[in-house]
Design a protein around this motif. Sequence first.
Motif, PDB file in Angstrom:
ATOM      1  N   GLN A  55       2.025   1.835  -3.347  1.00  0.00           N
ATOM      2  CA  GLN A  55       0.981   2.437  -4.189  1.00  0.00           C
ATOM      3  C   GLN A  55       0.909   3.941  -3.966  1.00  0.00           C
ATOM      4  O   GLN A  55       0.806   4.724  -4.909  1.00  0.00           O
ATOM      5  CB  GLN A  55      -0.383   1.782  -3.898  1.00  0.00           C
ATOM      6  CG  GLN A  55      -0.564   0.456  -4.656  1.00  0.00           C
ATOM      7  CD  GLN A  55      -1.853  -0.256  -4.325  1.00  0.00           C
ATOM      8  OE1 GLN A  55      -2.309  -0.225  -3.183  1.00  0.00           O
ATOM      9  NE2 GLN A  55      -2.436  -0.945  -5.305  1.00  0.00           N
ATOM     10  N   GLU A  56       0.995   4.336  -2.696  1.00  0.00           N
ATOM     11  CA  GLU A  56       0.947   5.778  -2.397  1.00  0.00           C
ATOM     12  C   GLU A  56       2.154   6.507  -2.988  1.00  0.00           C
ATOM     13  O   GLU A  56       2.064   7.671  -3.368  1.00  0.00           O
ATOM     14  CB  GLU A  56       0.870   6.001  -0.882  1.00  0.00           C
ATOM     15  CG  GLU A  56      -0.541   5.758  -0.344  1.00  0.00           C
ATOM     16  CD  GLU A  56      -0.578   5.444   1.160  1.00  0.00           C
ATOM     17  OE1 GLU A  56       0.368   5.846   1.869  1.00  0.00           O
ATOM     18  OE2 GLU A  56      -1.547   4.791   1.597  1.00  0.00           O
ATOM     19  N   ALA A  57       3.283   5.789  -3.068  1.00  0.00           N
ATOM     20  CA  ALA A  57       4.502   6.388  -3.632  1.00  0.00           C
ATOM     21  C   ALA A  57       4.549   6.278  -5.148  1.00  0.00           C
ATOM     22  O   ALA A  57       5.544   6.674  -5.767  1.00  0.00           O
ATOM     23  CB  ALA A  57       5.735   5.714  -3.016  1.00  0.00           C
ATOM     24  N   ARG A 100       0.848  -1.219   0.000  1.00  0.00           N
ATOM     25  CA  ARG A 100       0.000   0.000   0.000  1.00  0.00           C
ATOM     26  C   ARG A 100       0.871   1.252   0.000  1.00  0.00           C
ATOM     27  O   ARG A 100       0.570   2.226  -0.700  1.00  0.00           O
ATOM     28  CB  ARG A 100      -0.906   0.020   1.243  1.00  0.00           C
ATOM     29  CG  ARG A 100      -2.061  -0.935   1.150  1.00  0.00           C
ATOM     30  CD  ARG A 100      -3.406  -0.285   1.539  1.00  0.00           C
ATOM     31  NE  ARG A 100      -4.452  -1.284   1.332  1.00  0.00           N
ATOM     32  CZ  ARG A 100      -4.852  -2.160   2.267  1.00  0.00           C
ATOM     33  NH1 ARG A 100      -4.327  -2.132   3.482  1.00  0.00           N
ATOM     34  NH2 ARG A 100      -5.785  -3.043   1.992  1.00  0.00           N
ATOM     35  N   ALA A 101       1.937   1.222   0.815  1.00  0.00           N
ATOM     36  CA  ALA A 101       2.850   2.374   0.844  1.00  0.00           C
ATOM     37  C   ALA A 101       3.452   2.601  -0.537  1.00  0.00           C
ATOM     38  O   ALA A 101       3.613   3.750  -0.985  1.00  0.00           O
ATOM     39  CB  ALA A 101       3.957   2.147   1.884  1.00  0.00           C
ATOM     40  N   PRO A 158      -1.977   1.354  -9.017  1.00  0.00           N
ATOM     41  CA  PRO A 158      -3.058   1.606  -8.039  1.00  0.00           C
ATOM     42  C   PRO A 158      -4.232   0.645  -8.185  1.00  0.00           C
ATOM     43  O   PRO A 158      -5.022   0.490  -7.242  1.00  0.00           O
ATOM     44  CB  PRO A 158      -3.489   3.051  -8.340  1.00  0.00           C
ATOM     45  CG  PRO A 158      -2.968   3.348  -9.707  1.00  0.00           C
ATOM     46  CD  PRO A 158      -1.765   2.485  -9.925  1.00  0.00           C
TER      47      PRO A 158
END
Lengths: 204, 204
Positions: free
Chosen positions: A151-153, A148-149, A158
Amino acid sequence: MNRRTPPDPSRRSERSRRAILDAALELVAETGYAKLTIEAIAARAGVGKQTIYRWWPSKAAVLFEATVLDRAGGEALDPAAVELPDTGDLEADLKTVLRATVDELNDARLNEPMRALTAETVNDEAFGTAFTEKVLEPQLQAYVRRLRAAQEAGQLDPGVDPRTALELLVGPLFHRWHNRTLPLTHAYADAIVDLALRGLTPRP
Amino acid sequence: MNRRTPPDPSRRSERSRRAILDAALELVAETGYAKLTIEAIAARAGVGKQTIYRWWPSKAAVLFEATVLDRAGGEALDPAAVELPDTGDLEADLKTVLRATVDELNDARLNEPMRALTAETVNDEAFGTAFTEKVLEPQLQAYVRRLRAAQEAGQLDPGVDPRTALELLVGPLFHRWHNRTLPLTHAYADAIVDLALRGLTPRP
Protein backbone atom coordinates in the motif's frame (compact mmCIF):
# COMPACT_ATOMS: atom_id res chain seq x y z
CA MET A 1 41.34 -44.16 27.17
CA ASN A 2 39.86 -40.75 26.55
CA ARG A 3 38.64 -38.74 29.46
CA ARG A 4 34.88 -38.88 29.51
CA THR A 5 32.99 -35.67 29.87
CA PRO A 6 29.59 -35.94 31.55
CA PRO A 7 26.75 -35.98 29.01
CA ASP A 8 25.34 -32.55 28.29
CA PRO A 9 21.73 -32.72 29.53
CA SER A 10 20.49 -30.13 27.03
CA ARG A 11 22.07 -32.07 24.16
CA ARG A 12 20.59 -35.32 25.44
CA SER A 13 17.19 -33.64 25.71
CA GLU A 14 17.45 -32.32 22.19
CA ARG A 15 18.31 -35.83 20.93
CA SER A 16 15.26 -37.30 22.66
CA ARG A 17 13.05 -34.47 21.46
CA ARG A 18 14.22 -35.03 17.89
CA ALA A 19 13.73 -38.82 18.17
CA ILE A 20 10.19 -38.34 19.50
CA LEU A 21 9.22 -35.91 16.74
CA ASP A 22 10.68 -38.17 14.04
CA ALA A 23 8.93 -41.21 15.52
CA ALA A 24 5.62 -39.37 15.56
CA LEU A 25 5.98 -38.34 11.91
CA GLU A 26 6.94 -41.87 10.85
CA LEU A 27 4.14 -43.54 12.78
CA VAL A 28 1.39 -41.20 11.67
CA ALA A 29 2.43 -41.82 8.06
CA GLU A 30 2.40 -45.59 8.67
CA THR A 31 -0.75 -46.04 10.73
CA GLY A 32 -2.76 -42.84 10.46
CA TYR A 33 -3.63 -40.46 13.23
CA ALA A 34 -6.49 -42.45 14.77
CA LYS A 35 -4.18 -45.36 15.61
CA LEU A 36 -1.26 -43.22 16.72
CA THR A 37 -0.52 -43.59 20.46
CA ILE A 38 1.94 -41.99 22.84
CA GLU A 39 3.05 -45.55 23.74
CA ALA A 40 3.97 -46.32 20.14
CA ILE A 41 5.83 -43.02 19.75
CA ALA A 42 7.79 -43.70 22.94
CA ALA A 43 8.69 -47.24 21.83
CA ARG A 44 9.82 -46.09 18.38
CA ALA A 45 11.82 -43.19 19.83
CA GLY A 46 13.42 -45.37 22.51
CA VAL A 47 12.22 -43.19 25.38
CA GLY A 48 9.78 -43.70 28.24
CA LYS A 49 6.16 -42.62 27.93
CA GLN A 50 6.72 -40.23 30.82
CA THR A 51 9.39 -38.39 28.86
CA ILE A 52 6.80 -37.55 26.24
CA TYR A 53 4.14 -36.58 28.76
CA ARG A 54 6.64 -34.33 30.52
CA TRP A 55 6.93 -32.22 27.38
CA TRP A 56 3.62 -32.62 25.57
CA PRO A 57 0.01 -33.01 26.80
CA SER A 58 -1.24 -35.08 23.82
CA LYS A 59 -0.35 -36.72 20.54
CA ALA A 60 -1.81 -33.71 18.76
CA ALA A 61 0.69 -31.50 20.58
CA VAL A 62 3.58 -33.75 19.54
CA LEU A 63 2.54 -33.59 15.89
CA PHE A 64 1.95 -29.88 16.17
CA GLU A 65 5.59 -29.43 17.16
CA ALA A 66 6.84 -31.96 14.60
CA THR A 67 5.06 -30.40 11.65
CA VAL A 68 4.93 -26.72 12.41
CA LEU A 69 7.01 -25.47 15.29
CA ASP A 70 9.97 -27.66 14.48
CA ARG A 71 10.35 -26.09 11.08
CA ALA A 72 10.92 -22.81 12.91
CA GLY A 73 13.90 -24.44 14.66
CA GLY A 74 11.94 -25.91 17.54
CA GLU A 75 11.09 -22.51 18.94
CA ALA A 76 7.63 -21.08 19.24
CA LEU A 77 7.09 -18.94 16.18
CA ASP A 78 8.48 -15.49 16.70
CA PRO A 79 6.08 -13.18 14.87
CA ALA A 80 8.93 -10.94 13.74
CA ALA A 81 10.81 -13.96 12.36
CA VAL A 82 8.04 -14.86 9.90
CA GLU A 83 8.45 -12.54 6.95
CA LEU A 84 7.20 -12.67 3.41
CA PRO A 85 9.72 -11.80 0.70
CA ASP A 86 9.74 -8.14 -0.33
CA THR A 87 11.49 -7.61 -3.65
CA GLY A 88 9.31 -4.59 -4.35
CA ASP A 89 7.17 -6.64 -6.76
CA LEU A 90 4.00 -7.61 -4.89
CA GLU A 91 2.69 -9.99 -7.52
CA ALA A 92 5.98 -11.89 -7.82
CA ASP A 93 6.39 -12.10 -4.04
CA LEU A 94 2.88 -13.43 -3.49
CA LYS A 95 3.36 -16.03 -6.21
CA THR A 96 6.60 -17.14 -4.54
CA VAL A 97 4.84 -17.55 -1.21
CA LEU A 98 1.72 -19.25 -2.54
CA ARG A 99 3.78 -21.65 -4.68
CA ALA A 100 5.78 -22.57 -1.57
CA THR A 101 2.52 -23.14 0.32
CA VAL A 102 1.32 -25.41 -2.50
CA ASP A 103 4.56 -27.40 -2.24
CA GLU A 104 4.08 -27.83 1.51
CA LEU A 105 0.46 -28.92 1.12
CA ASN A 106 1.56 -31.45 -1.53
CA ASP A 107 4.43 -32.82 0.59
CA ALA A 108 3.53 -36.49 1.18
CA ARG A 109 5.51 -36.64 4.42
CA LEU A 110 3.63 -33.69 5.90
CA ASN A 111 0.20 -34.47 4.47
CA GLU A 112 -1.01 -37.00 7.04
CA PRO A 113 0.17 -35.09 10.15
CA MET A 114 -1.16 -31.81 8.76
CA ARG A 115 -4.55 -33.41 8.18
CA ALA A 116 -4.55 -34.88 11.68
CA LEU A 117 -3.70 -31.49 13.15
CA THR A 118 -6.32 -29.78 11.05
CA ALA A 119 -8.99 -32.20 12.29
CA GLU A 120 -7.93 -31.46 15.88
CA THR A 121 -8.06 -27.70 15.37
CA VAL A 122 -11.54 -27.96 13.81
CA ASN A 123 -12.95 -30.17 16.56
CA ASP A 124 -11.15 -29.08 19.71
CA GLU A 125 -11.90 -25.43 20.39
CA ALA A 126 -9.21 -24.93 23.05
CA PHE A 127 -6.50 -26.56 20.97
CA GLY A 128 -7.69 -24.84 17.79
CA THR A 129 -7.73 -21.42 19.42
CA ALA A 130 -4.20 -21.90 20.79
CA PHE A 131 -2.99 -23.10 17.39
CA THR A 132 -4.51 -20.11 15.63
CA GLU A 133 -3.09 -17.65 18.15
CA LYS A 134 0.43 -19.10 18.36
CA VAL A 135 1.01 -20.43 14.86
CA LEU A 136 -1.49 -19.27 12.29
CA GLU A 137 -2.07 -15.65 13.19
CA PRO A 138 1.67 -14.75 13.33
CA GLN A 139 1.94 -16.09 9.78
CA LEU A 140 -1.12 -14.14 8.67
CA GLN A 141 0.35 -11.00 10.23
CA ALA A 142 3.34 -11.43 7.92
CA TYR A 143 0.88 -11.09 5.02
CA VAL A 144 -0.55 -7.98 6.67
CA ARG A 145 2.92 -6.40 6.86
CA ARG A 146 3.71 -7.27 3.24
CA LEU A 147 0.36 -5.91 2.03
CA ARG A 148 0.84 -2.70 4.06
CA ALA A 149 4.24 -2.22 2.43
CA ALA A 150 2.54 -2.66 -0.95
CA GLN A 151 0.00 0.00 0.00
CA GLU A 152 2.82 2.39 0.86
CA ALA A 153 4.42 1.59 -2.51
CA GLY A 154 1.15 2.32 -4.32
CA GLN A 155 0.75 -1.29 -5.47
CA LEU A 156 -2.30 -2.01 -3.36
CA ASP A 157 -5.51 -0.04 -3.10
CA PRO A 158 -5.22 2.15 0.01
CA GLY A 159 -8.85 1.44 0.89
CA VAL A 160 -8.27 -2.29 1.21
CA ASP A 161 -8.02 -3.84 4.70
CA PRO A 162 -4.92 -6.09 4.55
CA ARG A 163 -6.18 -8.43 7.28
CA THR A 164 -9.27 -9.22 5.22
CA ALA A 165 -7.50 -9.14 1.85
CA LEU A 166 -4.99 -11.85 2.79
CA GLU A 167 -7.83 -14.35 3.22
CA LEU A 168 -8.47 -14.17 -0.53
CA LEU A 169 -4.94 -15.49 -0.99
CA VAL A 170 -4.72 -18.21 1.65
CA GLY A 171 -8.40 -19.27 1.88
CA PRO A 172 -8.63 -20.79 -1.61
CA LEU A 173 -5.50 -22.92 -1.22
CA PHE A 174 -6.64 -24.47 2.03
CA HIS A 175 -10.17 -24.95 0.72
CA ARG A 176 -8.80 -26.97 -2.20
CA TRP A 177 -6.37 -28.94 -0.03
CA HIS A 178 -8.91 -29.65 2.64
CA ASN A 179 -11.70 -30.73 0.28
CA ARG A 180 -9.52 -32.43 -2.36
CA THR A 181 -11.59 -30.76 -5.07
CA LEU A 182 -8.92 -30.16 -7.71
CA PRO A 183 -5.12 -30.41 -7.93
CA LEU A 184 -2.97 -27.87 -6.09
CA THR A 185 -0.40 -26.66 -8.61
CA HIS A 186 1.88 -23.68 -9.11
CA ALA A 187 -0.38 -22.58 -11.97
CA TYR A 188 -3.27 -22.54 -9.50
CA ALA A 189 -1.26 -20.48 -7.00
CA ASP A 190 -0.47 -17.99 -9.75
CA ALA A 191 -4.11 -17.84 -10.85
CA ILE A 192 -5.27 -17.06 -7.30
CA VAL A 193 -2.75 -14.21 -7.01
CA ASP A 194 -3.82 -12.83 -10.40
CA LEU A 195 -7.53 -13.00 -9.55
CA ALA A 196 -7.07 -11.52 -6.09
CA LEU A 197 -4.96 -8.63 -7.32
CA ARG A 198 -6.98 -7.75 -10.40
CA GLY A 199 -10.48 -8.80 -9.33
CA LEU A 200 -13.19 -10.67 -11.17
CA THR A 201 -15.01 -7.79 -12.85
CA PRO A 202 -13.86 -6.27 -16.14
CA ARG A 203 -11.39 -3.39 -15.90
CA PRO A 204 -12.20 -0.47 -18.11
CA MET B 1 -64.07 -49.32 16.90
CA ASN B 2 -62.39 -47.76 13.92
CA ARG B 3 -61.16 -49.97 11.20
CA ARG B 4 -57.39 -50.07 11.41
CA THR B 5 -55.38 -49.58 8.28
CA PRO B 6 -51.99 -51.29 8.23
CA PRO B 7 -49.15 -48.84 8.99
CA ASP B 8 -47.58 -47.36 5.90
CA PRO B 9 -44.01 -48.76 5.89
CA SER B 10 -42.59 -45.76 4.05
CA ARG B 11 -44.18 -43.37 6.55
CA ARG B 12 -42.89 -45.46 9.45
CA SER B 13 -39.40 -45.46 7.91
CA GLU B 14 -39.48 -41.72 7.48
CA ARG B 15 -40.50 -41.30 11.15
CA SER B 16 -37.57 -43.48 12.25
CA ARG B 17 -35.18 -41.71 9.92
CA ARG B 18 -36.26 -38.33 11.27
CA ALA B 19 -35.98 -39.55 14.89
CA ILE B 20 -32.48 -40.87 14.26
CA LEU B 21 -31.28 -37.66 12.62
CA ASP B 22 -32.76 -35.51 15.39
CA ALA B 23 -31.23 -37.77 18.06
CA ALA B 24 -27.83 -37.51 16.39
CA LEU B 25 -28.02 -33.70 16.27
CA GLU B 26 -29.12 -33.48 19.91
CA LEU B 27 -26.47 -35.89 21.17
CA VAL B 28 -23.58 -34.36 19.28
CA ALA B 29 -24.53 -30.97 20.71
CA GLU B 30 -24.70 -32.45 24.22
CA THR B 31 -21.66 -34.71 24.28
CA GLY B 32 -19.47 -33.77 21.33
CA TYR B 33 -18.57 -35.92 18.37
CA ALA B 34 -15.87 -38.01 20.04
CA LYS B 35 -18.35 -39.42 22.57
CA LEU B 36 -21.20 -39.85 20.10
CA THR B 37 -22.07 -43.53 19.53
CA ILE B 38 -24.53 -45.36 17.31
CA GLU B 39 -25.84 -47.04 20.49
CA ALA B 40 -26.69 -43.71 22.07
CA ILE B 41 -28.36 -42.44 18.91
CA ALA B 42 -30.44 -45.62 18.71
CA ALA B 43 -31.48 -45.35 22.38
CA ARG B 44 -32.45 -41.69 22.06
CA ALA B 45 -34.35 -42.31 18.81
CA GLY B 46 -36.13 -45.37 20.22
CA VAL B 47 -34.93 -47.68 17.46
CA GLY B 48 -32.61 -50.67 17.33
CA LYS B 49 -28.92 -50.26 16.50
CA GLN B 50 -29.45 -52.46 13.45
CA THR B 51 -31.98 -50.00 12.06
CA ILE B 52 -29.27 -47.37 11.98
CA TYR B 53 -26.65 -49.69 10.54
CA ARG B 54 -29.07 -50.77 7.81
CA TRP B 55 -29.18 -47.19 6.53
CA TRP B 56 -25.82 -45.66 7.48
CA PRO B 57 -22.32 -47.12 7.72
CA SER B 58 -21.04 -44.77 10.47
CA LYS B 59 -21.90 -41.95 12.85
CA ALA B 60 -20.24 -39.56 10.40
CA ALA B 61 -22.68 -40.68 7.72
CA VAL B 62 -25.65 -40.09 10.05
CA LEU B 63 -24.49 -36.57 10.82
CA PHE B 64 -23.71 -35.97 7.18
CA GLU B 65 -27.34 -36.66 6.37
CA ALA B 66 -28.65 -34.74 9.39
CA THR B 67 -26.70 -31.58 8.66
CA VAL B 68 -26.40 -31.44 4.90
CA LEU B 69 -28.52 -33.84 2.92
CA ASP B 70 -31.52 -33.46 5.13
CA ARG B 71 -31.72 -29.76 4.43
CA ALA B 72 -32.23 -30.71 0.78
CA GLY B 73 -35.34 -32.65 1.83
CA GLY B 74 -33.58 -35.89 2.65
CA GLU B 75 -32.61 -36.49 -0.95
CA ALA B 76 -29.09 -36.61 -2.26
CA LEU B 77 -28.33 -33.16 -3.62
CA ASP B 78 -29.57 -32.82 -7.14
CA PRO B 79 -27.00 -30.60 -8.85
CA ALA B 80 -29.69 -28.86 -10.88
CA ALA B 81 -31.68 -28.13 -7.70
CA VAL B 82 -28.89 -26.08 -6.14
CA GLU B 83 -29.08 -22.65 -7.69
CA LEU B 84 -27.72 -19.30 -6.66
CA PRO B 85 -30.09 -16.36 -6.96
CA ASP B 86 -29.90 -14.49 -10.24
CA THR B 87 -31.50 -11.06 -10.03
CA GLY B 88 -29.18 -9.77 -12.72
CA ASP B 89 -27.05 -7.99 -10.07
CA LEU B 90 -23.99 -10.20 -9.47
CA GLU B 91 -22.71 -8.25 -6.47
CA ALA B 92 -26.06 -8.28 -4.68
CA ASP B 93 -26.63 -11.97 -5.41
CA LEU B 94 -23.20 -12.99 -4.12
CA LYS B 95 -23.70 -10.94 -0.97
CA THR B 96 -27.04 -12.68 -0.39
CA VAL B 97 -25.43 -16.09 -0.73
CA LEU B 98 -22.34 -15.34 1.37
CA ARG B 99 -24.43 -13.74 4.12
CA ALA B 100 -26.58 -16.89 4.20
CA THR B 101 -23.41 -19.00 4.42
CA VAL B 102 -22.21 -16.86 7.34
CA ASP B 103 -25.56 -17.42 9.09
CA GLU B 104 -25.22 -21.19 8.63
CA LEU B 105 -21.65 -21.24 9.92
CA ASN B 106 -22.75 -19.22 12.96
CA ASP B 107 -25.76 -21.48 13.68
CA ALA B 108 -25.04 -22.96 17.13
CA ARG B 109 -27.14 -26.06 16.43
CA LEU B 110 -25.18 -26.87 13.28
CA ASN B 111 -21.74 -25.84 14.50
CA GLU B 112 -20.74 -29.00 16.38
CA PRO B 113 -21.93 -31.51 13.73
CA MET B 114 -20.42 -29.43 10.93
CA ARG B 115 -17.09 -29.38 12.74
CA ALA B 116 -17.27 -33.14 13.32
CA LEU B 117 -18.02 -33.70 9.66
CA THR B 118 -15.25 -31.37 8.60
CA ALA B 119 -12.75 -33.26 10.74
CA GLU B 120 -13.89 -36.53 9.13
CA THR B 121 -13.56 -35.14 5.62
CA VAL B 122 -10.06 -33.85 6.35
CA ASN B 123 -8.85 -37.09 7.88
CA ASP B 124 -10.70 -39.82 6.00
CA GLU B 125 -9.81 -39.66 2.33
CA ALA B 126 -12.56 -42.01 1.12
CA PHE B 127 -15.27 -40.24 3.11
CA GLY B 128 -13.89 -36.81 2.22
CA THR B 129 -13.76 -37.59 -1.48
CA ALA B 130 -17.34 -38.88 -1.45
CA PHE B 131 -18.49 -35.80 0.47
CA THR B 132 -16.78 -33.46 -1.97
CA GLU B 133 -18.18 -35.26 -4.99
CA LYS B 134 -21.76 -35.66 -3.75
CA VAL B 135 -22.29 -32.53 -1.67
CA LEU B 136 -19.63 -29.87 -2.07
CA GLU B 137 -18.94 -29.92 -5.79
CA PRO B 138 -22.63 -29.68 -6.82
CA GLN B 139 -22.84 -26.54 -4.67
CA LEU B 140 -19.66 -25.13 -6.20
CA GLN B 141 -21.05 -25.83 -9.67
CA ALA B 142 -23.96 -23.55 -8.80
CA TYR B 143 -21.40 -20.77 -8.35
CA VAL B 144 -19.89 -21.70 -11.71
CA ARG B 145 -23.27 -21.35 -13.41
CA ARG B 146 -23.97 -18.01 -11.75
CA LEU B 147 -20.53 -16.66 -12.65
CA ARG B 148 -20.93 -17.84 -16.26
CA ALA B 149 -24.25 -16.01 -16.47
CA ALA B 150 -22.45 -12.90 -15.18
CA GLN B 151 -19.83 -13.30 -17.89
CA GLU B 152 -22.56 -13.45 -20.51
CA ALA B 153 -24.07 -10.31 -18.99
CA GLY B 154 -20.71 -8.51 -19.13
CA GLN B 155 -20.45 -8.27 -15.34
CA LEU B 156 -17.51 -10.64 -15.04
CA ASP B 157 -14.21 -10.55 -16.90
CA PRO B 158 -14.53 -13.04 -19.78
CA GLY B 159 -10.96 -14.23 -19.18
CA VAL B 160 -11.72 -15.39 -15.63
CA ASP B 161 -12.18 -19.12 -15.00
CA PRO B 162 -15.37 -19.38 -12.89
CA ARG B 163 -14.31 -22.65 -11.21
CA THR B 164 -11.18 -20.97 -9.85
CA ALA B 165 -12.84 -17.61 -9.19
CA LEU B 166 -15.48 -19.05 -6.87
CA GLU B 167 -12.79 -20.18 -4.45
CA LEU B 168 -12.01 -16.53 -3.71
CA LEU B 169 -15.57 -16.25 -2.44
CA VAL B 170 -15.99 -19.45 -0.43
CA GLY B 171 -12.38 -20.09 0.66
CA PRO B 172 -12.09 -17.06 2.98
CA LEU B 173 -15.33 -17.81 4.86
CA PHE B 174 -14.39 -21.38 5.60
CA HIS B 175 -10.83 -20.39 6.52
CA ARG B 176 -12.19 -17.98 9.12
CA TRP B 177 -14.78 -20.45 10.44
CA HIS B 178 -12.37 -23.31 10.58
CA ASN B 179 -9.55 -21.40 12.27
CA ARG B 180 -11.71 -19.16 14.47
CA THR B 181 -9.47 -16.22 13.59
CA LEU B 182 -12.02 -13.41 13.54
CA PRO B 183 -15.82 -13.05 13.70
CA LEU B 184 -17.91 -14.16 10.74
CA THR B 185 -20.33 -11.31 10.05
CA HIS B 186 -22.46 -10.00 7.21
CA ALA B 187 -20.04 -7.08 6.90
CA TYR B 188 -17.24 -9.59 6.38
CA ALA B 189 -19.25 -11.45 3.71
CA ASP B 190 -19.83 -8.13 1.92
CA ALA B 191 -16.15 -7.21 2.16
CA ILE B 192 -15.09 -10.51 0.60
CA VAL B 193 -17.49 -10.00 -2.32
CA ASP B 194 -16.24 -6.43 -2.81
CA LEU B 195 -12.57 -7.45 -2.72
CA ALA B 196 -13.08 -10.45 -5.00
CA LEU B 197 -15.03 -8.48 -7.58
CA ARG B 198 -12.85 -5.38 -7.65
CA GLY B 199 -9.43 -6.81 -6.76
CA LEU B 200 -6.74 -5.59 -4.40
CA THR B 201 -4.74 -3.36 -6.72
CA PRO B 202 -5.69 0.25 -7.48
CA ARG B 203 -8.04 0.78 -10.42
CA PRO B 204 -6.95 3.55 -12.75
